[in-house]
Enzyme design. Structure first.
Site, PDB file in Angstrom:
ATOM      1  N   CYS A  58      -3.123   0.867   7.238  1.00  0.00           N
ATOM      2  CA  CYS A  58      -3.185   0.266   8.572  1.00  0.00           C
ATOM      3  C   CYS A  58      -3.799   1.252   9.561  1.00  0.00           C
ATOM      4  CB  CYS A  58      -1.805  -0.206   9.019  1.00  0.00           C
ATOM      5  SG  CYS A  58      -0.592   1.082   8.944  1.00  0.00           S
TER       6      CYS A  58
ATOM      7  N   ASN B   9       0.797  -1.233   0.000  1.00  0.00           N
ATOM      8  CA  ASN B   9       0.000   0.000   0.000  1.00  0.00           C
ATOM      9  C   ASN B   9       0.836   1.293   0.000  1.00  0.00           C
ATOM     10  OD1 ASN B   9       0.824  -0.344   2.628  1.00  0.00           O
ATOM     11  ND2 ASN B   9      -1.123   0.247   3.537  1.00  0.00           N
TER      12      ASN B   9
ATOM     13  N   GLU C 187       5.455  -3.154  11.785  1.00  0.00           N
ATOM     14  CA  GLU C 187       4.203  -2.411  11.737  1.00  0.00           C
ATOM     15  C   GLU C 187       3.188  -3.341  11.113  1.00  0.00           C
ATOM     16  OE1 GLU C 187       4.254   0.918   9.049  1.00  0.00           O
ATOM     17  OE2 GLU C 187       2.094   1.115   9.197  1.00  0.00           O
TER      18      GLU C 187
HETATM   19  O1  G3H Z   1      -0.698   1.353   6.090  1.00  0.00           O
HETATM   20  C1  G3H Z   1       0.063   1.694   6.980  1.00  0.00           C
HETATM   21  C2  G3H Z   1       0.709   2.998   6.941  1.00  0.00           C
HETATM   22  O2  G3H Z   1       1.797   3.051   7.822  1.00  0.00           O
HETATM   23  C3  G3H Z   1      -0.239   4.116   7.213  1.00  0.00           C
HETATM   24  O3  G3H Z   1       0.392   5.327   7.014  1.00  0.00           O
HETATM   25  O4  G3H Z   1      -1.089   6.869   8.246  1.00  0.00           O
HETATM   26  O5  G3H Z   1       0.507   7.710   6.562  1.00  0.00           O
HETATM   27  O6  G3H Z   1      -1.492   6.434   5.847  1.00  0.00           O
HETATM   28  P1  G3H Z   1      -0.463   6.659   6.904  1.00  0.00           P
END
Ligand code: G3H
Length: 487
Positions: free
Chosen positions: A292, A162, A258
């Site tokens: 996430c 993603n 993560e």
């Molecule tokens: O999908 C997991 C990412 O660490 C979310 O990052 O909060 O910048 O969208 P973000």
């Protein structure tokens, strides 16, 4: 830019010891989530190829760690610049490869360029310390501890589909600036973008062997990679299932992970409902919920639930649905397996009595935004992470019930609290079992120098520029034992 990594038009090579190589006769097709078009093929590497990449990384790390820090930082500055220059071209690749719309693709690239630059600067401030023995009873200042920070060795960076640029660079850049070498395995979906990023680092002057890429099936090379005796650190972003598996088999190798999330937006009676609704819709549906940190449940006090929904619904209905190439807000999910899973969660909820407040239209992997009201704890959607455009609303009687349901999740990434009362905000922040609490905002990882911690099944350790740098170095102590001098 693609010339070196792409042979016979669509077979992408891997960076090994400074050159782009084809390692295998087996290739994996990369299909666009937009319409299934084949965008290219990446190498299905085998264990022996992985072994060679780790060996190259291990051998080259010795000279790299001895390269002056300011020179390592300069290479990262160069990479940051190159990435910025290539933003347009790379954003098109992201749109096709992972279905991220144009504005979000460009913003991911710009953010990453800034990330690399900030990391280079932060890296230059790595400091050691000296400690005098006299502070501890029974010792004198003739015993002196000189503490330095040294790299760990070979860092394995595994990024998810993603954020193929940002969540790759946020592992690679801190590893490199601190003098580690890197073996980088992008998720297969998003792998072409990952290889593009590796080429940027290579062009910026990362020496041969210091950054090597691996593509292939995790089922064939994944365990081999994370259990290899010559790796010294694993930085992984992906599913909780895979993260737990890695943690079980990797032994004593330190890790940063993560993983999944089920971030709640808790809306209290005194909240600014208009503002809360705006943040909730953005937080839940950005990149079609494939983050996430997406808002994955709303916990709202029952007495104001109808008013909040009145404000959320028109905003959700207004979101454009379509192709990332047209900059639609809601775009096709990464594959049909993912959209079928989202649909199964919606069906289960409706069957068990949830109220469907929106249309629920699915065309292959494209799903219109779905809002479910009166979701209860017997429904899968109350606990599962959909990674898609569906938002369950759970009505609660009071703050204590919101805390209880929030903490009952196996995940603990972030939580949002909407209230005007600073005391209530602090009370809730203290009680919520998550890494970050956002007051009056949607959950988000950035700005990227903030600490980003997942508790419970959401991760291990803390990412964020300074924190990743810290995790990828260890303290090495030299103790001077001076002779007692009598005047
Ligand atoms: O999908 C997991 C990412 O660490 C979310 O990052 O909060 O910048 O969208 P973000």
């Amino acid at each position: 830019m693609f010339k070196e990594i792409c042979s016979n038009h669509k077979a992408y090579k891997n960076l090994y010891n400074g050159t782009w190589i084809e390692s295998s006769n087996n290739l994996i097709e990369i299909k666009s989530p937009i319409d299934g078009t084949i965008l290219g093929r990446v190498q299905a590497m085998e264990k022996e190829d992985v072994n060679k990449a780790i060996k190259a990384a291990k051998e080259s790390q010795i000279a790299w760690k001895n390269t002056p820090l300011n020179q390592r930082a300069s290479i990262l500055h160069k990479a940051s610049e190159l990435l910025k220059e290539k933003a347009e071209e790379l954003s098109i690749l992201l749109q096709f490869e992972i279905g991220k719309n144009k504005s979000s693709s460009l913003s991911e690239i710009k953010r990453t360029s800034d990330f690399i630059k900030f990391t280079a600067d932060e890296g230059k401030h790595i400091k050691g310390e000296t400690l005098g023995g006299e502070n501890f009873p029974g010792f004198s200042k003739n015993k002196l501890s000189f503490v330095t920070r040294v790299p760990l060795g070979v860092v394995v960076c595994i990024s998810p589909f993603n954020y193929p640029i940002n969540l790759a660079a946020s592992k690679i850049a801190p590893a490199l600036v601190t003098g580690n070498s890197v073996v980088f395995k992008p998720a297969t979906k998003g792998a072409i973008s990952g290889l593009y990023l590796a080429q940027i680092f290579n062009k910026a002057g990362v020496p041969a062997g210091v950054l090597n890429t691996i593509t292939g099936k995790s089922s064939e090379i994944g365990d081999f990679l994370v259990t290899h005796k010559d790796i010294n650190f694993i930085n992984f972003t992906g599913s909780t299932k895979t993260g737990e598996h890695i943690a079980k088999i990797a032994g004593m190798v330190p890790m940063l992970m993560e993983l999944g999330g089920k971030d709640p937006a808790i809306v209290l009676k005194d909240a600014d409902l208009k503002k809360a609704a705006e943040h909730i819709v953005k937080g839940a549906f950005n990149y079609s919920g494939q983050r996430c940190t997406a808002i994955k449940r709303v916990l709202v006090i029952d007495s104001i639930a109808d008013k909040l929904i009145e404000k959320i619904l028109p905003l959700a209905e207004k979101l454009s649905v379509g192709s990332p190439l047209e900059d639609a807000f809601i775009t096709p999910l990464i594959d049909e397996k993912s959209s079928d899973f989202v649909e199964s969660l919606i069906e289960d909820a409706v069957k068990k009595g949830a109220t469907l407040l929106t249309k629920n239209k699915q065309s292959k992997n494209l799903i219109t935004p779905v809002i479910l009201d009166r979701v209860t704890s017997d429904m899968q959607i109350a606990w599962e992470e959909p990674f898609g455009p569906v938002l369950p609303i759970i009505r609660v009687k009071d703050i204590e019930e919101a805390i209880k349901i929030s903490n009952a999740s196996k995940y603990g990434l972030q939580a949002s609290v909407f209230t005007k009362d600073i005391n209530t905000a602090f009370y809730l922040s203290d009680k919520l079992d998550v890494g970050t609490v956002q007051i009056n905002n949607e959950p988000e990882r950035g700005p990227d120098h903030f600490p980003f911690t997942g508790v419970k099944a959401s991760g291990m350790g803390t990412q964020g520029i300074k924190y990743s740098i810290d995790a990828m170095t260890r303290r090495k102590t030299i103790v001077f034992n001076l002779d007692e001098k009598t005047p």
